[in-house]
Design a protein around this motif. Structure first.
Motif, PDB file in Angstrom:
ATOM      1  N   ALA A 259      -5.770  25.739 -48.055  1.00 25.50           N
ATOM      2  CA  ALA A 259      -5.779  26.870 -48.793  1.00 25.50           C
ATOM      3  C   ALA A 259      -4.435  27.262 -49.231  1.00 25.50           C
ATOM      4  CB  ALA A 259      -6.401  28.007 -48.016  1.00 25.50           C
ATOM      5  N   GLY A 260      -3.410  26.352 -49.584  1.00 23.27           N
ATOM      6  CA  GLY A 260      -2.189  26.677 -50.212  1.00 23.27           C
ATOM      7  C   GLY A 260      -1.142  26.802 -49.035  1.00 23.27           C
ATOM      8  N   ARG A 261      -1.455  26.719 -47.880  1.00 21.14           N
ATOM      9  CA  ARG A 261      -0.589  26.877 -46.729  1.00 21.14           C
ATOM     10  C   ARG A 261      -0.318  25.557 -46.049  1.00 21.14           C
ATOM     11  NH1 ARG A 261      -0.831  28.061 -41.198  1.00 21.14           N
ATOM     12  NH2 ARG A 261      -2.923  27.864 -41.225  1.00 21.14           N
ATOM     13  N   THR A 262       0.748  25.210 -45.841  1.00 16.83           N
ATOM     14  CA  THR A 262       1.373  23.958 -44.897  1.00 16.83           C
ATOM     15  C   THR A 262       1.204  24.382 -43.448  1.00 16.83           C
ATOM     16  OG1 THR A 262       2.801  23.426 -46.807  1.00 16.83           O
ATOM     17  CG2 THR A 262       2.860  22.288 -44.920  1.00 16.83           C
ATOM     18  N   MET A 263       0.174  23.673 -42.600  1.00 18.62           N
ATOM     19  CA  MET A 263       0.094  24.031 -41.447  1.00 18.62           C
ATOM     20  C   MET A 263       0.791  22.962 -40.668  1.00 18.62           C
ATOM     21  SD  MET A 263      -4.034  22.744 -40.972  1.00 18.62           S
ATOM     22  CE  MET A 263      -4.002  22.744 -39.507  1.00 18.62           C
ATOM     23  N   GLY A 264       1.243  21.963 -41.154  1.00 20.69           N
ATOM     24  CA  GLY A 264       2.012  21.038 -40.355  1.00 20.69           C
ATOM     25  C   GLY A 264       2.190  19.625 -41.105  1.00 20.69           C
ATOM     26  N   ALA A 265       2.627  18.364 -40.522  1.00 18.84           N
ATOM     27  CA  ALA A 265       2.750  17.254 -41.241  1.00 18.84           C
ATOM     28  C   ALA A 265       2.149  16.147 -40.520  1.00 18.84           C
ATOM     29  CB  ALA A 265       4.086  16.982 -41.327  1.00 18.84           C
ATOM     30  N   TRP A 266       1.870  14.897 -41.366  1.00 19.78           N
ATOM     31  CA  TRP A 266       1.034  13.800 -40.648  1.00 19.78           C
ATOM     32  C   TRP A 266       2.064  12.582 -40.998  1.00 19.78           C
ATOM     33  CZ3 TRP A 266      -2.323  10.422 -43.545  1.00 19.78           C
ATOM     34  CH2 TRP A 266      -3.082   9.245 -42.820  1.00 19.78           C
ATOM     35  N   MET A 267       2.135  11.910 -39.995  1.00 26.42           N
ATOM     36  CA  MET A 267       3.120  10.945 -39.941  1.00 26.42           C
ATOM     37  C   MET A 267       2.223   9.352 -39.762  1.00 26.42           C
ATOM     38  SD  MET A 267       6.257   9.065 -37.738  1.00 26.42           S
ATOM     39  CE  MET A 267       4.974   8.526 -36.682  1.00 26.42           C
ATOM     40  N   ALA A 268       2.273   8.503 -40.814  1.00 26.87           N
ATOM     41  CA  ALA A 268       1.928   7.270 -40.620  1.00 26.87           C
ATOM     42  C   ALA A 268       2.981   6.160 -40.624  1.00 26.87           C
ATOM     43  CB  ALA A 268       0.895   6.851 -41.665  1.00 26.87           C
ATOM     44  N   ALA A 269       3.094   5.279 -39.492  1.00 24.07           N
ATOM     45  CA  ALA A 269       4.334   4.577 -39.417  1.00 24.07           C
ATOM     46  C   ALA A 269       3.594   2.992 -39.434  1.00 24.07           C
ATOM     47  CB  ALA A 269       5.133   4.794 -38.317  1.00 24.07           C
ATOM     48  N   PHE A 270       4.631   2.026 -39.951  1.00 27.28           N
ATOM     49  CA  PHE A 270       3.712   0.391 -40.084  1.00 27.28           C
ATOM     50  C   PHE A 270       4.936  -0.142 -39.363  1.00 27.28           C
ATOM     51  CE2 PHE A 270       2.311   3.442 -43.315  1.00 27.28           C
ATOM     52  CZ  PHE A 270       0.720   3.110 -43.502  1.00 27.28           C
ATOM     53  N   LYS A 271       4.410  -1.297 -38.949  1.00 22.14           N
ATOM     54  CA  LYS A 271       5.191  -2.279 -38.445  1.00 22.14           C
ATOM     55  C   LYS A 271       5.595  -3.536 -39.420  1.00 22.14           C
ATOM     56  CE  LYS A 271       5.085  -2.202 -33.285  1.00 22.14           C
ATOM     57  NZ  LYS A 271       4.466  -2.567 -32.009  1.00 22.14           N
ATOM     58  N   HIS A 272       4.845  -3.372 -40.600  1.00 18.67           N
ATOM     59  CA  HIS A 272       4.978  -4.488 -41.658  1.00 18.67           C
ATOM     60  C   HIS A 272       5.411  -3.559 -43.044  1.00 18.67           C
ATOM     61  CE1 HIS A 272       0.690  -2.860 -42.009  1.00 18.67           C
ATOM     62  NE2 HIS A 272       0.969  -2.856 -43.135  1.00 18.67           N
ATOM     63  N   PRO A 273       5.942  -4.234 -43.836  1.00 16.10           N
ATOM     64  CA  PRO A 273       6.535  -3.503 -45.027  1.00 16.10           C
ATOM     65  C   PRO A 273       5.328  -3.204 -45.937  1.00 16.10           C
ATOM     66  CG  PRO A 273       7.629  -5.372 -44.820  1.00 16.10           C
ATOM     67  CD  PRO A 273       6.305  -5.458 -44.033  1.00 16.10           C
ATOM     68  N   VAL A 274       5.420  -1.754 -46.305  1.00 20.59           N
ATOM     69  CA  VAL A 274       4.414  -0.988 -47.258  1.00 20.59           C
ATOM     70  C   VAL A 274       5.239  -0.483 -48.535  1.00 20.59           C
ATOM     71  CG1 VAL A 274       2.635   0.477 -47.650  1.00 20.59           C
ATOM     72  CG2 VAL A 274       3.050  -0.603 -45.547  1.00 20.59           C
ATOM     73  N   SER A 275       4.958  -0.979 -49.868  1.00 24.48           N
ATOM     74  CA  SER A 275       5.825  -0.244 -50.510  1.00 24.48           C
ATOM     75  C   SER A 275       5.117   1.288 -51.207  1.00 24.48           C
ATOM     76  CB  SER A 275       5.624  -1.308 -51.931  1.00 24.48           C
ATOM     77  OG  SER A 275       4.313  -1.239 -52.338  1.00 24.48           O
ATOM     78  N   PHE A 276       3.962   1.327 -50.932  1.00 23.93           N
ATOM     79  CA  PHE A 276       3.414   2.893 -51.121  1.00 23.93           C
ATOM     80  C   PHE A 276       3.237   2.716 -52.799  1.00 23.93           C
ATOM     81  CE2 PHE A 276       5.927   3.743 -47.028  1.00 23.93           C
ATOM     82  CZ  PHE A 276       4.948   4.020 -46.337  1.00 23.93           C
ATOM     83  N   SER A 277       2.301   1.994 -52.963  1.00 21.43           N
ATOM     84  CA  SER A 277       1.756   1.986 -54.435  1.00 21.43           C
ATOM     85  C   SER A 277       1.079   3.327 -54.780  1.00 21.43           C
ATOM     86  CB  SER A 277       1.080   0.943 -54.673  1.00 21.43           C
ATOM     87  OG  SER A 277      -0.161   0.888 -54.067  1.00 21.43           O
ATOM     88  N   PRO A 278       0.707   3.672 -55.788  1.00 23.18           N
ATOM     89  CA  PRO A 278       0.333   4.780 -56.286  1.00 23.18           C
ATOM     90  C   PRO A 278      -1.072   4.705 -55.528  1.00 23.18           C
ATOM     91  CG  PRO A 278       1.226   4.161 -58.367  1.00 23.18           C
ATOM     92  CD  PRO A 278       1.459   3.025 -57.262  1.00 23.18           C
ATOM     93  N   ASP A 279      -1.861   3.608 -55.697  1.00 29.35           N
ATOM     94  CA  ASP A 279      -3.297   3.274 -54.792  1.00 29.35           C
ATOM     95  C   ASP A 279      -3.079   3.862 -53.366  1.00 29.35           C
ATOM     96  OD1 ASP A 279      -4.210   2.639 -57.248  1.00 29.35           O
ATOM     97  OD2 ASP A 279      -3.691   0.471 -56.886  1.00 29.35           O
ATOM     98  N   GLU A 280      -2.107   3.099 -52.728  1.00 31.21           N
ATOM     99  CA  GLU A 280      -1.883   3.473 -51.188  1.00 31.21           C
ATOM    100  C   GLU A 280      -1.725   5.016 -51.058  1.00 31.21           C
ATOM    101  OE1 GLU A 280      -0.331  -0.792 -50.037  1.00 31.21           O
ATOM    102  OE2 GLU A 280       0.954   0.608 -50.946  1.00 31.21           O
TER     103      GLU A 280
END
Length: 751
Positions: A259-280
């Protein structure tokens, strides 16, 4: 050399897509790549859209929205189609979207960027460089559906975090997760996965102005993607040493927004390289949104459960101090839905006389208003009882209180609208919330010294008594209308004695009728449990086996608590004193049950000294104004003799009782008092039944004709009873008969 010429040399065109005007501006190279003449042109949006593969076009809106939210470039791979529907080439588009809000609140986008032809991927190409394929898209959609379903079913923060840790994203599953929550100006970890115990300590209480990815995400509301350790170290050098020791090489930090309010954050960490393409990034963003909503729902549910527990603790009293010679157990089980606090209640009230009162009641409805009325009514009953009023006076005052309370609430509800259009007024108002409420109630005043119980009943189910030998009888009591229907109502009082070793059960109709049962079948179910759970004797105490001492009949400690659990389990399965959660959601009605056990008389040496087979006794008053209770008298006799050897003798006893009580109501002006007692060992017992009235007129033999409707009472007694007689009293008389139990021989199989 012009910029356009340089871009054309590397097969790259320029375009400008204006959503507000619905036009697309292409340079010559961009037009060529779209299969058009190689010249600059301004085209309607629909003409350009027709050149893209339909499946790829459906991806563009999501990619643009994601880029706007993150403040990044919108990157997409698009297949260009010719007029015959064949794929000409695959291009990559990179553009910077700008968001424009119109005066009427509509959001338009303007994209300015490049379009470049790319080679078709070869087998074995990594997902980072692979264009959108149908298989990957189907895998992604299946993953998001499963993730959404699992997160939607999670009922607590712990369950949400467990589901998040088990998510296996298509092609790039993280091996380390953390969820950060915000409290004031502090950031803390509320859950993590893939880390060891204590690893969260440096992040458990972090100021929001700390230079750390999660804090920046919370401050800005924008995601941060760090594809390599170099990116992390360059952007966040101060906190890089904290992340370095975990051995990850790529990180994604996404805001949890509801509802427009930031209640926190989520971290996802990887041991393999990820380029974070638009699909990802699209997958990660979607999961973050679902995770935020699931955490919000879980937080609300946990707050409601905490509120429910608080309401239950405040509304449902603890059973008071121990009472010498008596033991009490109680259970309350709310119905499902809402706050899980309904209109049922019970109470134990110490009285000024040294006695105590047991109260059980049920306010109509299962909503918040019913719970509120229940709380007020319970306080009123406790106040009236504490003033020393008799049971009938307590219920009469409680009825007036509830009627006045409902009337005032109804007036307030209709008057709160402030006019014809006011909320809560008029025909559109919630009829259930405005309708008057009533309540059933059973009030029992107990004398712990003598076991005498005085019962006043307001439309509530009668109490049940389990005798020492396991026989269970429903104790019919006089009663009046439920509380709150008629303010000035009389509630007659019924008195009987709870003998040593007997147990009395008070309950609301939820215990009887839940599961599709009516009052008769529901009572039969409970009776079977009460009879089956006759208290087992404890280990023999000192003196066991000595002359003059019967075998110990003191039950095991806690037998009453066990019986209370068994009664509730018979309806809903395992329970606790106050049941909530998934089990409570299946309940059809609130349940309240109170058990009172009068301890057996003890000889002082640890064993109960009494006859090996105690007398079985019942008592019932049938008033002139209640002839319908004659059927209750017949039922009492059948329940008292449920294990009598000769069924014909039971029928005879029932017939004689019916005749005797009916004669009292027809030929006298008073009430009939029925007392029945069975004494002796099984198979050789003796039944004595007395019916007393206040008339001095003695019965006499008549000679009724064939069509006569009366005059057969004495004849029946002479024919069916072993002995019978009439005992005059100071005022009135007592008519009695006796039957000796006769075991009928088994039929001869040769007959």
């Amino acid at each position: 050399m012009r910029t356009e010429d340089v871009l054309a040399a590397i097969a790259t065109g320029l375009w400008r897509w204006d959503n507000a005007s619905g036009t697309v501006t292409l340079d010559g190279e961009a037009a060529r790549l779209l299969g058009l003449p190689a010249e600059s042109v301004v085209l309607p949006e629909v003409a350009v859209r027709s050149r893209f593969h339909p499946v790829d076009w459906n991806e563009i809106n999501g990619i643009v929205n994601l880029a706007v939210a993150e403040g990044t470039l919108a990157e997409a791979r698009l297949r260009i189609m010719d007029e015959d529907g064949r794929v000409l080439r695959t291009v990559r588009s990179r553009s910077k979207p700008r968001e424009n809000r119109t005066a009427d609140g509509r959001v338009d986008y303007e994209l300015i960027g490049t379009i470049q032809e790319i080679a078709e991927p070869q087998p074995g190409t990594t997902a980072v460089h692979t264009p959108i394929t149908g298989d990957w898209r189907r895998s992604r959609e299946a993953f998001l559906l499963d993730a959404g379903r699992a997160l939607a079913e999670a009922r607590s923060t712990t369950e949400v975090l467990r589901v998040a840790a088990s998510l296996s994203m298509p092609g790039f599953s993280p091996d380390g997760l953390a969820v950060f929550g915000v409290a004031g100006d502090r950031l803390s970890i509320i859950g993590h996965h893939g880390h060891g115990p204590g690893d969260e300590a440096p992040f458990s209480d972090m100021r929001l102005d700390t230079v750390y990815p999660a804090t920046e995400v919370v401050r800005t509301g924008r995601a941060i993607y760090l594809p390599s350790p170099e990116d992390y170290k360059r952007r966040f050098p101060a906190t890089w040493p904290l992340a370095q020791r975990f051995g990850r090489v790529s990180w994604a930090f996404l805001p949890l927004i509801v509802a427009g309010r930031t209640m926190g954050a989520w971290m996802a960490a990887f041991k393999h390289p990820v380029s974070f393409s638009p699909d990802e990034r699209s997958v990660l963003t979607t999961v973050a949104r679902m995770l935020a909503q699931a955490l919000q729902r879980a937080g609300v549910a946990e707050s409601e459960r905490e509120l429910t527990s608080g309401l239950q603790r405040s509304m449902m009293p603890q059973l008071g101090p121990e009472i010498p010679g008596m033991t009490i157990a109680a259970r309350y089980v709310p119905t499902g839905g809402g706050l899980q606090v309904g209109g049922d209640w019970y109470d134990m009230i110490p009285l000024p006389s040294g006695r105590f009162a047991l109260v059980i009641g049920d306010v109509q409805g299962h909503d918040v208003r019913a719970a509120g009325l229940m709380g007020q009514l319970r306080i009123a009953v406790r106040a009236y009882a504490s003033e020393g009023h008799r049971p009938d006076a307590v219920l009469s005052r409680a009825s007036r209180f509830l009627a006045g309370l409902c009337s005032s609430q109804e007036s307030d509800a209709y008057g709160s609208g402030g006019g014809s259009g006011g909320k809560g007024a008029g025909p559109d108002a919630d009829a259930d919330s405005l309708s008057p409420r009533f309540a059933t109630c059973l009030y029992v005043e107990c004398d712990p010294q003598t076991g005498v119980l005085e019962v006043a009943r307001a439309g509530h189910p009668d109490p049940a008594v389990r005798m020492t030998d396991g026989t269970v009888l429903m104790r019919p009591t006089s009663g009046g209308l439920p509380l709150g229907i008629v303010p000035d109502t009389d509630y007659p009082t019924t008195r009987f004695t709870l003998e040593p070793g007997e147990t009395m059960m008070l309950c609301t109709d939820g215990l009887i009728e839940t599961g599709g049962h009516d009052l008769d079948t529901g009572w039969a179910r409970l009776r079977a449990i009460l009879e089956a759970e006759t208290p087992a004797p404890a280990s023999p105490g000192p003196g066991h086996g000595e002359p003059g001492h019967a075998e110990s009949t003191l039950p095991e400690p806690g037998h009453l608590e066990k019986l209370a659990d068994l009664l509730v389990q018979a309806v809903h399965g395992p329970s606790s004193h106050h049941t909530t959660g998934p089990l409570a959601d299946r309940r059809e009605d609130d349940i309240a049950v109170v058990l009172l056990w009068r301890e057996s008389e003890d000889c002082g040496c640890g064993t109960a000294r009494r006859p090996s087979r105690p007398a079985r006794r019942t008592m019932l008053t049938v008033a002139q104004a209640e002839p319908e209770r004659i059927s209750g008298a017949r039922q009492q006799i059948r329940e008292l003799l449920h294990d009598w050897a000769d069924a014909e003798q039971v029928d005879s006893a029932v017939l004689m009782v019916s005749e005797m009580v009916t004669n009292v109501l027809m030929h006298t002006d008073g009430d009939a008092l029925l007392v029945a007692e069975a004494v002796g060992e099984l198979g050789g017992r003796r039944l004595r039944i007395e019916v007393a009235d206040a008339s001095d007129e003695l019965p006499h033999r008549r000679q009724p004709g064939e069509m006569a409707s009366s005059g057969r009472g004495v004849l029946l007694m002479e024919m069916l009873a072993d002995t019978w007689g009439v005992d005059p009293r100071g005022e009135g008389k007592s008519i009695w008969f006796e039957l000796a139990e006769q075991s009928k021989p088994d039929p001869d199989p040769l007959d």
